[in-house]
Scaffold this active site. Structure first.
Site, PDB file in Angstrom:
ATOM      1  CD  GLU A 176      -2.088   4.279   2.832  1.00  8.65           C
ATOM      2  OE1 GLU A 176      -1.733   3.688   1.772  1.00  8.65           O
ATOM      3  OE2 GLU A 176      -3.281   4.306   3.144  1.00  8.65           O
ATOM      4  CB  CYS A 196      -6.949  -0.118   5.099  1.00 14.80           C
ATOM      5  SG  CYS A 196      -5.292  -0.883   4.976  1.00 14.80           S
ATOM      6  CB  CYS A 213      -2.233   1.782   5.884  1.00 13.24           C
ATOM      7  SG  CYS A 213      -1.933   0.933   4.454  1.00 13.24           S
ATOM      8  CG  HIS A 218      -2.123  -0.734   1.226  1.00 13.29           C
ATOM      9  ND1 HIS A 218      -3.172  -0.687   1.957  1.00 13.29           N
ATOM     10  CD2 HIS A 218      -2.167  -2.077   0.753  1.00 13.29           C
ATOM     11  CE1 HIS A 218      -3.951  -1.841   1.661  1.00 13.29           C
ATOM     12  NE2 HIS A 218      -3.128  -2.658   0.837  1.00 13.29           N
TER      13      HIS A 218
END
Length: 179
Positions: free
Chosen positions: A81, A109, A112, A79
């Site tokens: 992040e 999410c 993260c 991801h």
């Protein structure tokens, strides 16, 4: 700000990477950082990833910028992040990112958000809320759970309409191509 070598990104020269600005390049606002994050998100679409972009700031200067790479890497943890946090830690030479602001196009999410807490990030700024998986205010708020070892201050809704529009366009195009 610590300086570091350019971040290795397959297929993207360092000069095309806003996170690899020369040391001393000016301070950016959250709005300007979101502009960079939106550009990163657009780059994710080029390899079939959901358009999410993240920019890490230290003392108001960009030290990392990334986008989702789950499809590119076949890695469920790739991801934007988490990739930006890893690059920021490398740039600063520490995993403790209490002086870092992470600017991301979509509300993080649970995975993260957990990374933000574990890295002790100083501030989170995000654009669009994620009503299906958001863990920074929408479904959960891991960043403000007093039972955890760190709380991350959050600024939500920065350029939310643009971030949301980018995601909607991606999913509409995906649905059209599936027909």
């Amino acid at each position: 700000m610590s300086t570091s070598a350019p971040i290795d990104r397959p297929g993207r020269p360092p000069s095309a990477d806003p996170g690899n600005r020369a040391p001393g390049v000016g301070v950016v606002t959250h709005e300007e950082a979101m502009d960079l994050a939106l550009a990163e998100a657009a780059a994710a679409v080029e390899h079939g990833d959901v358009p999410v972009g993240a920019v890490a700031l230290h003392d108001g200067r960009v030290i990392a910028s990334r986008h989702n790479e789950r499809e590119r890497r076949s890695d469920p943890t790739a991801h934007a992040e988490l990739l930006a946090l890893a690059d920021a830690a490398s740039a600063l030479g520490t995993w403790r990112l209490s002086e870092v602001t992470l600017v991301v196009t979509l509300e993080p999410c649970p995975m993260c958000a957990g990374g933000l807490v574990a890295a002790r990030v100083g501030q989170l700024v995000f654009g669009a809320a994620d009503l299906k998986a958001g863990a920074c205010g929408s479904l959960y708020n891991l960043c403000a759970d007093p039972r955890l070892n760190h709380e991350v201050p959050i600024t939500a809704g920065v350029r939310a309409a643009e971030a949301s529009g980018q995601l909607k366009a991606f999913f509409e195009a995906r649905r059209r191509s599936a027909d």
